[in-house]
Design an enzyme around this catalytic site. Structure first.
Site, PDB file in Angstrom:
ATOM      1  N   THR A  35      -0.859  -1.354  -4.682  1.00 50.34           N
ATOM      2  CA  THR A  35      -2.321  -1.333  -4.610  1.00 50.34           C
ATOM      3  C   THR A  35      -2.864  -0.012  -5.138  1.00 50.34           C
ATOM      4  O   THR A  35      -2.183   1.019  -5.135  1.00 50.34           O
ATOM      5  CB  THR A  35      -2.823  -1.556  -3.179  1.00 50.34           C
ATOM      6  OG1 THR A  35      -2.372  -0.489  -2.342  1.00 50.34           O
ATOM      7  CG2 THR A  35      -2.327  -2.877  -2.637  1.00 50.34           C
TER       8      THR A  35
ATOM      9  N   ASN B 184       0.858  -1.179   0.000  1.00 53.30           N
ATOM     10  CA  ASN B 184       0.000   0.000   0.000  1.00 53.30           C
ATOM     11  C   ASN B 184       0.897   1.232   0.000  1.00 53.30           C
ATOM     12  O   ASN B 184       1.589   1.501   0.984  1.00 53.30           O
ATOM     13  CB  ASN B 184      -0.890  -0.008   1.243  1.00 53.30           C
ATOM     14  CG  ASN B 184      -1.855   1.162   1.295  1.00 53.30           C
ATOM     15  OD1 ASN B 184      -1.693   2.141   0.580  1.00 53.30           O
ATOM     16  ND2 ASN B 184      -2.855   1.062   2.157  1.00 53.30           N
TER      17      ASN B 184
ATOM     18  N   GLU C 262     -12.577  -2.502  10.230  1.00 51.86           N
ATOM     19  CA  GLU C 262     -13.423  -2.055   9.123  1.00 51.86           C
ATOM     20  C   GLU C 262     -14.832  -2.631   9.284  1.00 51.86           C
ATOM     21  O   GLU C 262     -15.021  -3.676   9.899  1.00 51.86           O
ATOM     22  CB  GLU C 262     -12.845  -2.492   7.772  1.00 51.86           C
ATOM     23  CG  GLU C 262     -11.422  -2.007   7.494  1.00 51.86           C
ATOM     24  CD  GLU C 262     -11.320  -0.503   7.340  1.00 51.86           C
ATOM     25  OE1 GLU C 262     -12.345   0.131   7.012  1.00 51.86           O
ATOM     26  OE2 GLU C 262     -10.221   0.043   7.549  1.00 51.86           O
TER      27      GLU C 262
ATOM     28  N   GLY D 290      -0.987  -1.498   6.460  1.00 48.62           N
ATOM     29  CA  GLY D 290      -1.612  -1.618   7.769  1.00 48.62           C
ATOM     30  C   GLY D 290      -2.433  -2.887   7.886  1.00 48.62           C
ATOM     31  O   GLY D 290      -2.435  -3.748   7.000  1.00 48.62           O
TER      32      GLY D 290
ATOM     33  N   THR E 242       0.326   4.362   0.287  1.00 47.45           N
ATOM     34  CA  THR E 242      -0.059   5.498   1.130  1.00 47.45           C
ATOM     35  C   THR E 242       0.007   5.191   2.617  1.00 47.45           C
ATOM     36  O   THR E 242      -0.146   6.082   3.442  1.00 47.45           O
ATOM     37  CB  THR E 242      -1.487   5.961   0.792  1.00 47.45           C
ATOM     38  OG1 THR E 242      -2.411   4.905   1.095  1.00 47.45           O
ATOM     39  CG2 THR E 242      -1.606   6.323  -0.684  1.00 47.45           C
TER      40      THR E 242
END
Length: 344
Positions: free
Chosen positions: A43, A12, A281, A70, A14
């Site tokens: 990603t 990822n 999530e 993460g 970011t």
């Protein structure tokens, strides 16, 4: 001729203030040095980008899939390979906010090079993962209740910049709004029916950065640690949090149900909506059935240091420890001023 092993790095860009993006080349070099023919996938904003690439890599016969990011990225990669009969080994390079899964496996956090070098030790664990209903997977925790909803309301940019402090600030804000829900929970040893403000089904011992909420959780025993908080009273919840921070003394408290179970079903007993949080999530609404898939995926881990006593605290851990100690002292002062019985 021996077939060369292949590894796929899924990262990822970011996550963690873009730390991984700066270290991709170094990580690829390290993996090549360990004998892997290695490639990388960055990603995208497309939904399930990491999950779909992990599935593709597994079907293509890669021996190792590395998830860099993460807990959300790790969850996606696990979700991509978990449904398959033939699953590659997994490694993680944690660069996110809480990194609960990395904490449990004692993997260096916010240091992609050190995390990648751990693969060279060739230490692995067959890890349990969770299955919600028939198609949603989680690696650390399934939860429900007021405080578990804070993950949805902390902006992602705030999480990235302030990490734990963003969660703590939001958690303090939500404490006065904690409410009970009438619920029925069916587990291996029977049924719980009653009022509950929070429900946790933990796989590892690290929940929200704290390793004392489920202090005796095992990584590979096929059991969830089910924790049910049976009060919405603010003072009682503060007291329970204090016991958590004192080394997990909450587990025998009468306001806590603390159960080991392979499966459980959460069924609301009112019309009130109960959202389920899977690894931070939104994972759907109850009613929901959860199952622990024992030893489902083989992960590279720092098995030499699984014992907490052997774990070197980094700057982030020291900051969290200081916050926890300060909170404990403040609660003690509050209880003394209000004359609250510490044996509530």
């Amino acid at each position: 001729m021996t077939k060369q092993k292949r590894a796929r790095l899924i990262y990822n860009p970011t996550s963690g203030q873009e730390i991984m993006k700066k270290n991709v080349a170094k990580v690829l070099d390290i993996l090549e040095g360990y004998g892997y023919e290695t490639s990388a996938f960055r990603t995208t904003a497309k939904p399930n980008s990491a999950r779909d690439e992990a599935y593709r890599a597994a079907k293509a016969g890669f021996d190792l899939v590395i998830a860099a990011g993460g807990d959300g990225t790790i969850n996606e990669v696990v979700s991509g390979i978990a449904p398959l009969e033939k699953r590659p080994k997994m490694a993680i390079i944690p660069t996110g906010t809480t990194n609960d899964f990395a904490r449990a496996l004692k993997i260096p956090r916010s240091n992609p090079v050190k995390a990648a070098e751990l693969i060279g030790k060739n230490q692995t664990l067959k890890m349990d993962i969770g299955l919600a209903e028939t198609d949603k997977y989680f690696i650390n925790i399934a939860a429900a209740g007021t405080l578990t909803e804070l993950t949805y309301s902390v902006p992602s940019q705030l999480k990235t910049i302030f990490g734990y402090l963003a969660y703590l600030a939001k958690g303090v804000e939500l404490l006065p709004r904690v409410r009970n829900s009438q619920v029925k929970i069916i587990h291996d040893h029977g049924v719980f029916e009653g009022q509950a403000s929070m429900i946790f089904a933990a796989i590892t011992n690290s929940v929200g950065g704290f390793e004392t909420i489920a202090p005796d959780a095992k990584l590979d025993d096929g059991k969830f640690t089910l924790i049910v908080v049976k009060t919405a009273n603010l003072f009682e919840i503060i007291h329970l949090i204090r016991l958590v921070l004192q080394g997990g003394k909450h587990i025998d408290h009468p306001l806590i149900e603390y159960i080991k179970t392979n499966e459980l079903t959460i069924e609301p007993q009112s019309h009130q909506r109960m959202m389920i949080n899977l690894d931070g999530e939104y994972g759907g609404d109850a009613p929901i059935k959860l199952k622990n898939l024992k030893n489902h995926i083989t992960f590279f881990a720092n098995t030499d240091e699984i014992s907490d006593d052997a774990m070197m605290l980094n700057t982030e851990d020291l900051a969290m420890e200081a916050i926890a100690q300060k909170f404990t002292h403040e609660v003690e002062d509050f209880e003394e001023q209000e004359g609250i019985d510490e044996h509530l």
